[in-house]
Design a protein around this motif. Structure first.
Motif, PDB file in Angstrom:
ATOM      1  N   UNK A 210      34.357  33.805  50.548  1.00  0.00           N
ATOM      2  CA  UNK A 210      34.926  32.454  49.942  1.00  0.00           C
ATOM      3  C   UNK A 210      35.623  33.455  48.695  1.00  0.00           C
ATOM      4  N   UNK A 211      35.328  34.504  48.283  1.00  0.00           N
ATOM      5  CA  UNK A 211      36.289  35.053  47.273  1.00  0.00           C
ATOM      6  C   UNK A 211      37.778  35.224  47.918  1.00  0.00           C
TER       7      UNK A 211
ATOM      8  N   UNK B  24      44.402  31.235  48.385  1.00  0.00           N
ATOM      9  CA  UNK B  24      44.806  30.001  47.749  1.00  0.00           C
ATOM     10  C   UNK B  24      45.464  30.306  46.640  1.00  0.00           C
TER      11      UNK B  24
ATOM     12  N   UNK C 128      36.114  29.265  41.852  1.00  0.00           N
ATOM     13  CA  UNK C 128      36.926  30.389  41.531  1.00  0.00           C
ATOM     14  C   UNK C 128      38.405  29.758  41.099  1.00  0.00           C
ATOM     15  N   UNK C 129      38.874  28.887  42.348  1.00  0.00           N
ATOM     16  CA  UNK C 129      40.355  28.268  42.162  1.00  0.00           C
ATOM     17  C   UNK C 129      40.196  27.224  40.798  1.00  0.00           C
TER      18      UNK C 129
ATOM     19  N   UNK D 272      34.649  29.213  46.566  1.00  0.00           N
ATOM     20  CA  UNK D 272      36.191  29.028  46.462  1.00  0.00           C
ATOM     21  C   UNK D 272      36.452  28.143  45.700  1.00  0.00           C
TER      22      UNK D 272
ATOM     23  N   UNK E  51      38.963  33.580  50.387  1.00  0.00           N
ATOM     24  CA  UNK E  51      39.534  32.218  50.669  1.00  0.00           C
ATOM     25  C   UNK E  51      40.287  31.829  49.296  1.00  0.00           C
ATOM     26  N   UNK E  52      39.436  32.005  48.138  1.00  0.00           N
ATOM     27  CA  UNK E  52      39.936  31.400  46.735  1.00  0.00           C
ATOM     28  C   UNK E  52      41.166  32.210  46.347  1.00  0.00           C
TER      29      UNK E  52
END
Lengths: 220, 162
Positions: B66-67, B73, A146-147, A143, B69-70
């Motif tokens: 998690x993809x 966001x 990626x962000x 996460x 989530x990312x």
């Protein structure tokens, strides 16, 4: 009654300074390891006193689900026979141990306690060992990656865009001042070569400047 | 003119709020005793709701989670940046020009929330019969359409007065 109060106050005064001089022990919080690999459990401490020659580290191990602990490396018996080795450097406040060839039975809590005489009161710190067949992805790593990458690319694109605009504006600006100031600018080194061709470009630059000023007046 | 501006601003703000609710609230999938999502799981035992970790295993892929989530966001971040860029462009844009950068941010937000909702629809809760999609899932798809409409408006709109 008075003697009781006096005794209690003396005891309190005796304990409190010791607590402010307690030793603080640091280990990891949780360690993940692969089955069959080696792991180094680190332990360090903070103490107001200098590292004495009699500094000692002791490790105890409590298996998952059990309530009593055993000593981890002092005696060469028990589940860690021949597998655990002290690899730390006590004079450098490092009390790490190395456990080789991990097994599922090594899942548990390792507690490190350090003593730095005369500073011997403190709270031992524990690190939890988890043995996996394949190490799972830690929560939030993908996460965050990626962000971070997307936002970083965005910032990079914005910076490059403004940089290009700034550089182009500087080139135009340096053309019009090369006649007056002869100040050497980095971007204008190449432009100052051919002098005859400077005039039409200067005229173009001057006219574009005039157009910009006109459009600004229009806006107002 | 002012009403149009207020309407566009309102659509964008509503889009941001819906995106935030869909990302933060843990209600993408519900059954009678659990309410789960991209961050944690609420399990109801004997009338008390407890917050627990999401299950790990082959039927609940961690990397796709998690993809989701990312990208959800990121959708929130892009939409919030977009509202600030829109306000900045309101004051700095020349007459007759379009709000392209605000539209681009909204389009990015739309893309990201679409990625998040699509991954969640395709990869999670495929075999579970007793359960239904919670309000966050529905809000995610609504946010997708809202941000899409908003970005189209920004791409089409021209600045009238200086």
């Amino acid at each position: 009654m008075l003697t009781f109060v006096a005794l209690a106050s003396v005891l309190l005064l005796g304990i409190v300074p010791e607590q402010t001089e307690a030793i603080a022990i640091y280990t990891g919080w949780e360690r993940h390891a692969l089955l069959g690999s080696d792991i180094r459990l680190s332990c360090s401490f903070f103490s107001w006193r200098f590292t004495s020659d009699d500094v000692t580290f002791s490790w105890t191990y409590r298996p998952d689900g059990s309530r009593d602990s055993i000593s981890a490396y002092v005696d060469n018996k028990g589940p860690f026979r021949d597998r655990v080795e002290f690899v730390g450097n006590p004079s450098k406040r490092d009390g790490s141990i190395l456990i080789k060839n991990l097994d599922y039975n090594d899942n548990g809590t390792f507690t490190c306690d350090a003593k730095n005489p005369p500073d011997i009161v403190g709270r031992p710190s524990s690190v939890r060992l988890l043995v996996f067949e394949t190490v799972p992805i830690q929560a939030g790593v993908i996460t965050g990656a990626i962000i971070g990458v997307v936002l970083g690319l965005l910032v990079l694109i914005v910076v490059i865009y403004y940089l290009m605009r700034f550089l182009v504006a500087r080139r135009v600006f340096s053309l019009s001042v090369s006649k007056h100031g002869k100040k050497k600018r980095e971007g204008s080194q190449a432009r100052q070569g051919p002098v005859p061709t400077a005039d039409p470009t200067k005229v173009k630059a001057a006219s574009s400047e005039k157009k910009k000023q006109e459009s600004r007046k229009d806006k107002k | 003119m002012l009403i149009l501006l207020a309407g566009i601003f309102g659509i964008h703000i509503i889009g941001i709020i819906i995106l935030l609710v869909a990302t933060i609230d843990n209600v993408w999938w519900m059954t009678d005793e659990i309410s789960t999502d991209v961050w944690a799981r609420w399990i109801q035992t004997q009338g008390v709701w407890n917050l627990t970790d999401l299950p790990t295993g082959s039927h609940y892929p961690q990397d796709y989670l998690q993809a989701v989530q990312a990208s959800s966001v990121l959708a929130c971040i892009f939409s919030i940046l977009g509202i600030f860029v829109f306000v900045a462009q309101l004051f700095t844009l020349e007459k007759g020009q379009r709000f392209t950068i605000s539209g681009a941010f909204q389009l990015l937000a739309c893309l990201c929330i679409m990625i998040a909702a699509a991954i969640y629809t395709d990869r999670f809760h495929l075999d579970e019969k007793n359960g239904w999609y919670g309000h966050c899932f529905i809000l995610a798809w609504i946010a997708f359409s809202l941000t899409f409409i908003s970005s189209i408006i920004y791409f089409v709109l021209r600045k009238k007065t200086a």
